[in-house]
Design an enzyme around this catalytic site. Structure first.
Site, PDB file in Angstrom:
ATOM      1  N   ASP A   1       0.843  -0.972   0.002  1.00 29.04           N
ATOM      2  CA  ASP A   1       0.099   0.087  -0.018  1.00 29.04           C
ATOM      3  C   ASP A   1       0.896   1.276  -0.011  1.00 29.04           C
ATOM      4  O   ASP A   1       2.055   1.199   0.514  1.00 29.04           O
ATOM      5  CB  ASP A   1      -0.924  -0.038   1.218  1.00 29.04           C
ATOM      6  CG  ASP A   1      -2.068   0.812   1.177  1.00 29.04           C
ATOM      7  OD1 ASP A   1      -2.250   1.432   0.018  1.00 29.04           O
ATOM      8  OD2 ASP A   1      -2.929   0.717   1.949  1.00 29.04           O
TER       9      ASP A   1
ATOM     10  N   ASP B   1      -7.632  -7.706   1.074  1.00 30.13           N
ATOM     11  CA  ASP B   1      -6.583  -7.535   2.224  1.00 30.13           C
ATOM     12  C   ASP B   1      -7.335  -7.030   3.501  1.00 30.13           C
ATOM     13  O   ASP B   1      -8.353  -6.248   3.281  1.00 30.13           O
ATOM     14  CB  ASP B   1      -5.562  -6.723   2.096  1.00 30.13           C
ATOM     15  CG  ASP B   1      -5.688  -5.221   2.388  1.00 30.13           C
ATOM     16  OD1 ASP B   1      -6.481  -4.409   1.431  1.00 30.13           O
ATOM     17  OD2 ASP B   1      -5.502  -4.653   3.453  1.00 30.13           O
TER      18      ASP B   1
ATOM     19  N   CYS C   1     -11.290 -28.852   8.910  1.00 33.63           N
ATOM     20  CA  CYS C   1     -10.358 -27.784   8.628  1.00 33.63           C
ATOM     21  C   CYS C   1      -9.028 -28.518   8.609  1.00 33.63           C
ATOM     22  O   CYS C   1      -8.627 -29.310   9.535  1.00 33.63           O
ATOM     23  CB  CYS C   1     -10.315 -26.535   9.355  1.00 33.63           C
ATOM     24  SG  CYS C   1      -9.130 -25.341   9.245  1.00 33.63           S
TER      25      CYS C   1
ATOM     26  N   CYS D   1      -6.019 -26.694   8.708  1.00 31.02           N
ATOM     27  CA  CYS D   1      -5.185 -25.753   9.107  1.00 31.02           C
ATOM     28  C   CYS D   1      -4.205 -26.609  10.293  1.00 31.02           C
ATOM     29  O   CYS D   1      -4.709 -27.578  11.100  1.00 31.02           O
ATOM     30  CB  CYS D   1      -5.452 -24.416   9.529  1.00 31.02           C
ATOM     31  SG  CYS D   1      -6.064 -24.521  11.402  1.00 31.02           S
TER      32      CYS D   1
ATOM     33  N   CYS E   1      -5.893 -26.797  13.720  1.00 31.33           N
ATOM     34  CA  CYS E   1      -7.175 -27.789  13.735  1.00 31.33           C
ATOM     35  C   CYS E   1      -6.334 -29.461  13.843  1.00 31.33           C
ATOM     36  O   CYS E   1      -7.182 -30.175  14.307  1.00 31.33           O
ATOM     37  CB  CYS E   1      -8.192 -27.672  12.750  1.00 31.33           C
ATOM     38  SG  CYS E   1      -9.257 -26.030  13.032  1.00 31.33           S
TER      39      CYS E   1
ATOM     40  N   HIS F   1      -5.449 -20.312  12.033  1.00 29.72           N
ATOM     41  CA  HIS F   1      -6.767 -20.738  11.795  1.00 29.72           C
ATOM     42  C   HIS F   1      -7.660 -19.764  10.906  1.00 29.72           C
ATOM     43  O   HIS F   1      -8.144 -20.129   9.714  1.00 29.72           O
ATOM     44  CB  HIS F   1      -7.538 -21.181  12.670  1.00 29.72           C
ATOM     45  CG  HIS F   1      -8.990 -21.608  12.608  1.00 29.72           C
ATOM     46  ND1 HIS F   1      -9.355 -22.932  11.876  1.00 29.72           N
ATOM     47  CD2 HIS F   1     -10.194 -20.895  12.667  1.00 29.72           C
ATOM     48  CE1 HIS F   1     -10.654 -22.970  11.621  1.00 29.72           C
ATOM     49  NE2 HIS F   1     -11.233 -21.767  12.141  1.00 29.72           N
TER      50      HIS F   1
END
Lengths: 357, 357
Positions: B60, B232, B270, B272, B275, B301
């Site tokens: 940015d 974002d 999930c 991740c 998890c 997560h």
């Protein structure tokens, strides 16, 4: 042994702790007893499963923490009554309860409840504490029915004879290892090492020796030189979280402006995750910008540094040249700190001379 | 795109960010310009090498941050003068400087300096801001000589015609993508989506569309439904650090006492890291005990949740049933929150009725 007081080595995953080379994690039975509670952890399959660590876990009984509570606790023959530092609730901790809690957690190395007197204690009070600790230890031995290894703890404050008696007494009981407690709690270092020598001289030769709450790289070397096998300390992770890192040339502070453009790892040749991936300049930036990643990378490096240090000492012992090795290490580790102290002294003397003129 | 404002996605290593499925990281040119400084990062080999991220980086320009400084900044045709929020030092940021900074960082996706008016701005002021933003954009296009992709930013506050003009104007310039700015900055959601529709209607069809600073799972779905490709937001990691986690049934708060014995992962299915390794009960304990690891596991997560959500939307679009898919997702995601609101309303009404009796 990295410290994971509340079932977590601060900021790190079990994989990361494992990757540092650490083999055992220390957790604290007192903290876990209060939160989340022993029944909770038992119901969730024990501490290993709860925290995802499949290596050995040593649990401190919580005696040291309870005695740190000061006016919040009361000592009797039966045990110690205390109020929780979390919610003020009233609890009684006995040797039997300390064993039950650690058996429920599923600890691999179990510590007895003991009385840990401050270094300023009188000799007669220290003797009383030692005798009570002995009676408690016998109750622990009788009560423990878990699958872990039970260690004894030799205290004795700053009294040589008491240190010797306490260490000798451990040999009379069927224990799996010997801890030395009540050292590095504020006394001068010279006293630490003198008391350690008294303890070790009388400990059973065939059991591992664990010096509790120590420590820094230089203290690990001094401890091993006197016959210690195991250590635990939160120092490595606490310093790491605050940007102070171990190197073979002593501690460095990541905040230092001199590191702004340092395009090298913390320590050349270090194989830790942080040193393999990031420059000192990046760590310096993270610390300055108060980024959370700084604490992780610092903790990982410091734990790996200690694991490598222990491995190097093991190698030197096996090679039969620990004496030369340790002098070399300590010379390198303290040289920079020493020259910095001399610098400060020179500046101070110059300033004083200028004032007098 | 996970947000790594200061060259670090808070608390996570580049490997962890990569493992969440995120492809692009957002960093902030304004923050990095002030600390550690562009020359520092250039000297250290550019932003990718500095932070150890080998995927694309979007930076940015810092316009939004500078405009958030309020009385600390002054706007002119040339650019914007401001004082650093770190040390009060004076700086001038021009379109040319924004381009030079991002080229020096080595950004892959470069954002122009723009004026981001608040939603409460008057129409005539918003028109002035739009015209200045246009002139600045032309200067950015002329000045940028890096290897990255330069996007334009369509603003227009809460005015339909202005939104349309700003979006249409981007098509006249040789840009690589279109950002929609100034939404989700405090205005009611109904207005967010109305303004987004006006913008998208006039954006070039053959360039990626990036909705800045958004957002939550439900906002991503609403945005994609209206033609957005990229987002974002720091929300996923900010909520994750504070124990609020995304699930397909809405947000859950890890502090909730109901999770004390929950021996299941945050979300069944999930994949991740959190998890796969830990129970809700453990995460609950970590949050309650203020353990640093909680924030990491929560951030991982939440980022993985958003990456899986984007992949699911891509799949639904390709399968031609995005409409049904998105209704299904939003029904499930908001159902629990909705029933909780109804519960609260019922309790409130019961309490009021009790008071009247």
């Amino acid at each position: 042994m990295p410290v994971g007081t509340q079932a977590s080595v601060k900021g790190l995953t079990p994989e990361e702790v494992h990757a540092t080379g650490a083999q055992v994690i220390l957790a604290n039975a007192y903290h876990l007893y209060l939160r989340p509670g022993v029944d909770t952890i038992r119901e969730l399959g024990g501490l290993h499963r709860f925290m995802g660590w499949d290596g050995p876990i040593l649990t401190d009984s919580g005696g040291f923490q309870v005695f740190s509570l000061g006016h919040l606790r009361k000592l009797t023959e039966e045990g110690v009554m205390f109020r929780s530092h979390l919610d003020g609730s009233k609890h009684i901790y006995t040797p039997e309860k300390a064993m039950a809690v650690q058996a429920a957690l599923g600890s691999d190395i179990v510590m007895p409840l003991d009385v840990c007197p401050p270094p300023s204690v009188s000799e007669s009070k220290a003797l009383d504490d030692f005798r009570l600790t002995q009676r408690w230890l016998q109750r622990c031995v009788a009560a423990y029915d878990g699958a872990g290894a039970l260690f004894g703890i030799a205290q004795g404050a700053m009294f040589s004879q008491l240190r010797r008696s306490a260490a000798r007494a451990l040999g009379d009981l069927p224990l799996d290892g010997s801890a030395i407690g009540g050292l590095s709690v504020g006394e001068p270092k010279v006293q630490t090492w003198a008391m350690l020598e008294e303890s070790v001289a009388e400990l059973p030769i065939d059991r591992p020796r664990y010096m509790m709450g120590v420590g820094s790289p230089e203290d690990l070397v001094e401890g091993v030189a006197r016959g210690v096998d195991m250590f635990d300390c939160a120092l490595a992770t606490r310093l790491g979280r605050h940007g102070v890192l171990f190197t073979s040339r002593g501690r460095i502070n990541l905040r230092s402006a001199t590191l702004k453009l340092a395009d090298t790892p913390v320590e050349a040749g270090c194989d830790c995750y942080s040193c393999r991936h990031f420059s000192l300049a990046y760590l310096h930036h993270l610390v300055r910008a108060k980024e959370l990643l700084a604490g992780r990378l610092g903790s990982i490096h410091n734990l790996r540094f200690l694991a490598r240090l222990m491995a190097a000492m093991r190698g030197a012992i096996l090679a039969g040249d620990f004496g030369a090795w340790s002098r070399g290490f300590l010379d390198g580790y303290t040289a920079v700190a020493e020259s910095r102290r001399l610098d400060q002294r020179k500046r101070y003397e110059a300033a004083m001379a200028a004032t007098r003129r």
